[in-house]
Design an enzyme around this catalytic site. Structure first.
Site, PDB file in Angstrom:
ATOM      1  N   TRP A  91       0.838  -1.205   0.000  1.00 23.68           N
ATOM      2  CA  TRP A  91       0.000   0.000   0.000  1.00 23.68           C
ATOM      3  C   TRP A  91       0.871   1.252   0.000  1.00 23.68           C
ATOM      4  O   TRP A  91       0.582   2.227   0.702  1.00 23.68           O
ATOM      5  CB  TRP A  91      -0.934   0.011   1.229  1.00 23.68           C
ATOM      6  CG  TRP A  91      -2.061  -0.996   1.118  1.00 23.68           C
ATOM      7  CD1 TRP A  91      -2.697  -1.352  -0.016  1.00 23.68           C
ATOM      8  CD2 TRP A  91      -2.662  -1.746   2.171  1.00 23.68           C
ATOM      9  NE1 TRP A  91      -3.680  -2.287   0.265  1.00 23.68           N
ATOM     10  CE2 TRP A  91      -3.672  -2.546   1.609  1.00 23.68           C
ATOM     11  CE3 TRP A  91      -2.443  -1.835   3.552  1.00 23.68           C
ATOM     12  CZ2 TRP A  91      -4.468  -3.417   2.354  1.00 23.68           C
ATOM     13  CZ3 TRP A  91      -3.249  -2.687   4.299  1.00 23.68           C
ATOM     14  CH2 TRP A  91      -4.234  -3.465   3.701  1.00 23.68           C
ATOM     15  N   ARG A 132      -2.464   4.618  -5.115  1.00 20.13           N
ATOM     16  CA  ARG A 132      -1.404   3.648  -4.790  1.00 20.13           C
ATOM     17  C   ARG A 132      -0.231   3.763  -5.749  1.00 20.13           C
ATOM     18  O   ARG A 132      -0.420   4.055  -6.933  1.00 20.13           O
ATOM     19  CB  ARG A 132      -1.940   2.216  -4.847  1.00 20.13           C
ATOM     20  CG  ARG A 132      -2.894   1.947  -3.719  1.00 20.13           C
ATOM     21  CD  ARG A 132      -3.274   0.490  -3.629  1.00 20.13           C
ATOM     22  NE  ARG A 132      -4.376   0.369  -2.666  1.00 20.13           N
ATOM     23  CZ  ARG A 132      -4.996  -0.739  -2.369  1.00 20.13           C
ATOM     24  NH1 ARG A 132      -4.629  -1.870  -2.955  1.00 20.13           N
ATOM     25  NH2 ARG A 132      -5.982  -0.753  -1.502  1.00 20.13           N
TER      26      ARG A 132
HETATM   27  C1  YSA Z   1     -10.311  -5.303   3.988  1.00 16.18           C
HETATM   28  C2  YSA Z   1     -10.842  -5.637   5.203  1.00 16.18           C
HETATM   29  C3  YSA Z   1     -11.720  -4.747   5.784  1.00 16.18           C
HETATM   30  O1  YSA Z   1     -12.228  -5.064   7.011  1.00 16.18           O
HETATM   31  C4  YSA Z   1     -12.070  -3.576   5.203  1.00 16.18           C
HETATM   32  C5  YSA Z   1     -11.515  -3.233   3.965  1.00 16.18           C
HETATM   33  C6  YSA Z   1     -10.640  -4.105   3.383  1.00 16.18           C
HETATM   34  C7  YSA Z   1     -10.028  -3.748   2.093  1.00 16.18           C
HETATM   35  C8  YSA Z   1      -8.654  -3.127   2.253  1.00 16.18           C
HETATM   36  N1  YSA Z   1      -8.725  -1.807   2.831  1.00 16.18           N
HETATM   37  C9  YSA Z   1      -8.026  -3.040   0.889  1.00 16.18           C
HETATM   38  O2  YSA Z   1      -7.812  -1.963   0.364  1.00 16.18           O
HETATM   39  N2  YSA Z   1      -7.832  -4.224   0.310  1.00 16.18           N
HETATM   40  S1  YSA Z   1      -7.309  -4.395  -1.193  1.00 16.18           S
HETATM   41  O3  YSA Z   1      -6.027  -3.777  -1.328  1.00 16.18           O
HETATM   42  O4  YSA Z   1      -7.344  -5.780  -1.505  1.00 16.18           O
HETATM   43  O5  YSA Z   1      -8.311  -3.589  -2.103  1.00 16.18           O
HETATM   44  C10 YSA Z   1      -9.708  -3.824  -1.991  1.00 16.18           C
HETATM   45  C11 YSA Z   1     -10.352  -3.872  -3.363  1.00 16.18           C
HETATM   46  O6  YSA Z   1      -9.998  -2.710  -4.087  1.00 16.18           O
HETATM   47  C12 YSA Z   1      -9.838  -5.018  -4.209  1.00 16.18           C
HETATM   48  O7  YSA Z   1     -10.577  -6.191  -3.936  1.00 16.18           O
HETATM   49  C13 YSA Z   1     -10.098  -4.513  -5.607  1.00 16.18           C
HETATM   50  O8  YSA Z   1     -11.469  -4.666  -5.959  1.00 16.18           O
HETATM   51  C14 YSA Z   1      -9.828  -3.048  -5.465  1.00 16.18           C
HETATM   52  N3  YSA Z   1      -8.461  -2.733  -5.864  1.00 16.18           N
HETATM   53  C15 YSA Z   1      -7.326  -2.963  -5.176  1.00 16.18           C
HETATM   54  N4  YSA Z   1      -6.252  -2.519  -5.838  1.00 16.18           N
HETATM   55  C16 YSA Z   1      -6.718  -2.000  -6.993  1.00 16.18           C
HETATM   56  C17 YSA Z   1      -8.118  -2.150  -7.020  1.00 16.18           C
HETATM   57  N5  YSA Z   1      -8.874  -1.720  -8.049  1.00 16.18           N
HETATM   58  C18 YSA Z   1      -8.224  -1.133  -9.071  1.00 16.18           C
HETATM   59  N6  YSA Z   1      -6.885  -0.937  -9.119  1.00 16.18           N
HETATM   60  C19 YSA Z   1      -6.108  -1.354  -8.114  1.00 16.18           C
HETATM   61  N7  YSA Z   1      -4.795  -1.132  -8.146  1.00 16.18           N
END
Ligand code: YSA
Length: 350
Positions: free
Chosen positions: A160, A207
């Protein structure tokens, strides 16, 4: 005498005949100078002769002269008015607007597919009692990481990574950054209010990411948080299944897998079978057959404690999903980079 009256009658008929043929303003002015001009005009020249007539002829000749002068003046004014009118009508018709031309189309704007999807997600959760709040895109390190059990040396920070701002608070402890997820709002909401909580947080996140067909570096997330007495993992699954059925219909397959997020225990990721390859594996789903749409889990007791909730009394679940990924699944979009390329050929399809 007879010569002067003859000449006056002759001037009258010639001048009026000539005037009839005049069709522009320059010729009219020339006519006026020729016939009425103060010095050289043909009529004034004749009038100069009046005083030279014998007294007994002067009266009759004077009356005729007056009549001819008035006739010429009136005829001149009439002609001037006619020409004036003609030139105004000419100008008007030259400047006329052709109201029969078809109008120019004003292109109508539309909602961006991400906005449409955000609204559909919110509509799916509203009947389950969720309300909507928004939070800051520029966030303290504390809310984005520390308060979510991600201290400075935690490896989760690597996935992140983001842009940092060169600003710190008074203690020099909490640098600012562009938030990497919407989860910091979990802490802000719990700090600000007591349970029960059922809230959705849509917003933009950032990000340091190598982009590909399913990854953008600036994208949206929708965070969900539910805290109350007696909430279990079954509530989390039931809520998210209800959402998936509403968004994707009853035939789409949903997968929950264990996942790790420092702020939940246990944690899961939820995926939907890939629309592009029907689960066989392709570049859209990185050959896995599944498209991950959200991370979720039961809120970690340490997070509850940090905001002053008693974890023996309250439990809750949270999730964070990517609306662009959901739009990709719903509309069969094979590359997330289309969303923010500002290409009307793409955007006008929604
Ligand atoms: C997890 C647990 C919780 O209790 C609450 C929230 C979360 C999610 C956590 N904050 C998080 O950001 N997880 S993640 O990095 O896996 O991203 C969550 C979702 O955002 C992914 O499942 C995807 O749908 C989307 N995402 C992640 N990176 C992305 C993206 N969409 C587009 N481009 C990217 N680079």
């Amino acid at each position: 005498m007879s010569t002067l009256t003859d000449e006056l009658t002759d001037v009258e008929s010639s001048a009026l005949a000539e005037l009839e043929r005049i069709s522009d303003r320059d010729a009219l002015e020339e006519w006026r100078v020729t016939w009425q001009g103060r010095r050289q005009g043909r009529l004034p020249k004749l009038l100069e002769q009046l005083p030279t007539l014998p007294i007994e002829d002067r009266r009759e000749a004077g009356q005729l002269a007056n009549r001819v002068r008035t006739a010429l003046e009136n005829a001149y004014e009439e002609r001037r008015a006619v020409l004036e009118h003609a030139s105004v009508s000419q100008r008007l018709s030259a400047e006329a607007i052709d109201v029969t031309l078809p109008g120019r189309r004003v292109p109508a704007g539309g909602l961006h597919p991400t906005t449409q999807t955000l609204r559909e997600i919110i509509d799916a959760f509203k009947p389950m009692g969720f309300t909507v709040v928004e939070g800051p895109e520029v966030e303290w390190d504390y809310y984005n990481f520390e308060a979510l059990n991600i201290p400075a040396d935690h490896p989760a920070r690597d996935q992140w990574d983001t842009l940092w701002l060169d600003i710190e608070d008074d203690d020099g402890k909490r640098p600012l950054l562009l938030r990497t997820h919407t989860s910091p709002m979990q802490v802000r909401i719990m700090e600000a209010q007591e349970p029960p909580i059922r809230v959705l947080v849509p917003g933009r996140v950032f990000r340091h990411e190598a982009t590909d067909a399913s990854h953008e570096s600036v994208f949206f997330q929708v965070e969900g948080l539910a805290i109350d007495r007696g909430i279990t993992f079954a509530d989390l699954k039931g809520t998210l299944y209800a959402f998936a059925r509403r968004m994707f219909g009853p035939d789409r397959r949903v997968r929950f897998r264990c996942d790790f997020f420092p702020f939940v225990e246990p944690g899961v990721d939820m995926a939907i079978d890939c629309f592009a390859c029907k689960g066989n594996g392709c570049r859209v789903c990185s050959q896995s057959g599944w498209l991950e749409i959200m991370g979720a889990g039961m809120v970690h007791p340490k997070i509850l404690q940090r905001v002053g909730y008693d974890p023996d009394e309250y439990t809750g679940f949270a999730f964070g999903m990517g609306p662009e990924r959901i739009a990709m699944l719903r509309h069969g979009i094979d590359d997330i980079r289309h969303f923010y390329a500002n290409d009307l050929n793409f955007l006008e399809q929604f």
